[in-house]
Design an enzyme around this catalytic site. Sequence first.
Site, mmCIF file in Angstrom:
data_model
loop_
_atom_site.group_PDB
_atom_site.id
_atom_site.type_symbol
_atom_site.label_atom_id
_atom_site.label_comp_id
_atom_site.label_asym_id
_atom_site.label_seq_id
_atom_site.Cartn_x
_atom_site.Cartn_y
_atom_site.Cartn_z
ATOM 1 N N GLY A 9 0.845 -1.187 0.000
ATOM 2 C CA GLY A 9 0.000 0.000 0.000
ATOM 3 C C GLY A 9 0.881 1.238 0.000
ATOM 4 N N ALA A 10 2.069 1.076 -0.571
ATOM 5 C CA ALA A 10 3.111 2.104 -0.476
ATOM 6 C C ALA A 10 2.764 3.387 -1.216
ATOM 7 C CB ALA A 10 4.434 1.544 -1.000
ATOM 8 N N GLY A 12 -0.153 4.930 -1.179
ATOM 9 C CA GLY A 12 -1.118 5.727 -0.437
ATOM 10 C C GLY A 12 -0.442 6.659 0.552
ATOM 11 N N ARG A 13 -1.266 7.507 1.201
ATOM 12 C CA ARG A 13 -0.697 8.481 2.139
ATOM 13 C C ARG A 13 0.020 7.812 3.307
ATOM 14 N NH1 ARG A 13 -5.768 12.380 3.153
ATOM 15 N NH2 ARG A 13 -6.804 10.352 3.061
ATOM 16 N N MET A 14 -0.628 6.789 3.911
ATOM 17 C CA MET A 14 0.016 6.100 5.023
ATOM 18 C C MET A 14 1.207 5.284 4.548
ATOM 19 S SD MET A 14 -1.147 6.898 7.952
ATOM 20 C CE MET A 14 -0.617 5.552 9.025
ATOM 21 N N GLY A 75 -2.019 -1.695 9.512
ATOM 22 C CA GLY A 75 -2.572 -0.381 9.780
ATOM 23 C C GLY A 75 -3.832 -0.126 8.980
ATOM 24 N N SER A 77 -7.908 -0.460 8.332
ATOM 25 C CA SER A 77 -9.152 -0.603 9.074
ATOM 26 C C SER A 77 -9.918 -1.839 8.613
ATOM 27 C CB SER A 77 -10.030 0.640 8.879
ATOM 28 O OG SER A 77 -9.415 1.782 9.410
ATOM 29 N N HIS A 132 -13.919 11.567 9.251
ATOM 30 C CA HIS A 132 -12.681 11.364 8.491
ATOM 31 C C HIS A 132 -12.820 12.018 7.121
ATOM 32 C CE1 HIS A 132 -11.715 8.359 11.557
ATOM 33 N NE2 HIS A 132 -10.478 8.367 11.089
ATOM 34 N N LYS A 136 -12.152 8.212 2.692
ATOM 35 C CA LYS A 136 -12.087 6.999 3.520
ATOM 36 C C LYS A 136 -13.292 6.129 3.179
ATOM 37 C CE LYS A 136 -11.707 5.382 8.331
ATOM 38 N NZ LYS A 136 -10.537 4.520 8.068
#
Length: 249
Positions: A9-10, A12-14, A75, A77, A132, A136
């Site tokens: 998931g690199a 994305g923001r997280m 991390g 949800s 959020h 999301k």
Amino acid sequence: MTTKVAVVGASGRMGQLFSTIVTETPGFALFAQIGSSGDLGEMIGADLAVDVTVPAVSHTIVDFALSNGIPVLVGTSGWSADRIRGLERRLVETPELGAVIIPNFSVGSVLASSFAATAARFFDSIEIVEAHHATKIDSPSGTAVRTAELVAAARGTRGPVSAPHTDQRARGQQVASVPIHSLRLQGVVAKQDVILGGVGEVLTISHETLAPSAYEAGIAIALRAATRARGVVVGLDRLIDLTAGSDEQ
């Protein structure tokens, strides 16, 4: 010894934040950056896998990592209590591996949830409002679900919270008897209010994330803990000593 980390998931923001922190943290090195729909085989050879994707694929990523002997830090949800119990049963067969699931990497958010659980022993009317960013895709948030579960556990023999008219859709989704109301809005990063009502008074425990930098300290704590975890560990509160302040266990 350097811990090689594969971030799934690199893009994305997280994922970008994790990649930066891994690169800047002594003792860790970025082994692979993989997209949410990328080739999971690229993580083979890593010492730790980080999953910051979306709920629909998170389970597959965790399963692949564990099947290849790689501990995982989640991390993403959407990990329900039932899914976590299934993961616990699976890890009984491989006690040398661990899966750390963190609904929220903000230390402030973890403290707010802990305060809410403490207050839940003194109030019977309790509801959660979480907001959020508009993109999301899941609701309620993992943080809100975790908070509701902590509230229910803290109440013990007091039983479910008092929440009338929950048959009406506008009353929110009940988690562990606590109504949760989710907002998805432009201009918001993350915000949660736990509202506790009593006779003649209302207590609101509020936390708001203003920038992704709020997650940095928690990510560093979780990275270090995930390398030595065994079994399933849920929540940043399990990794820090809330009774003594900010010291790590």
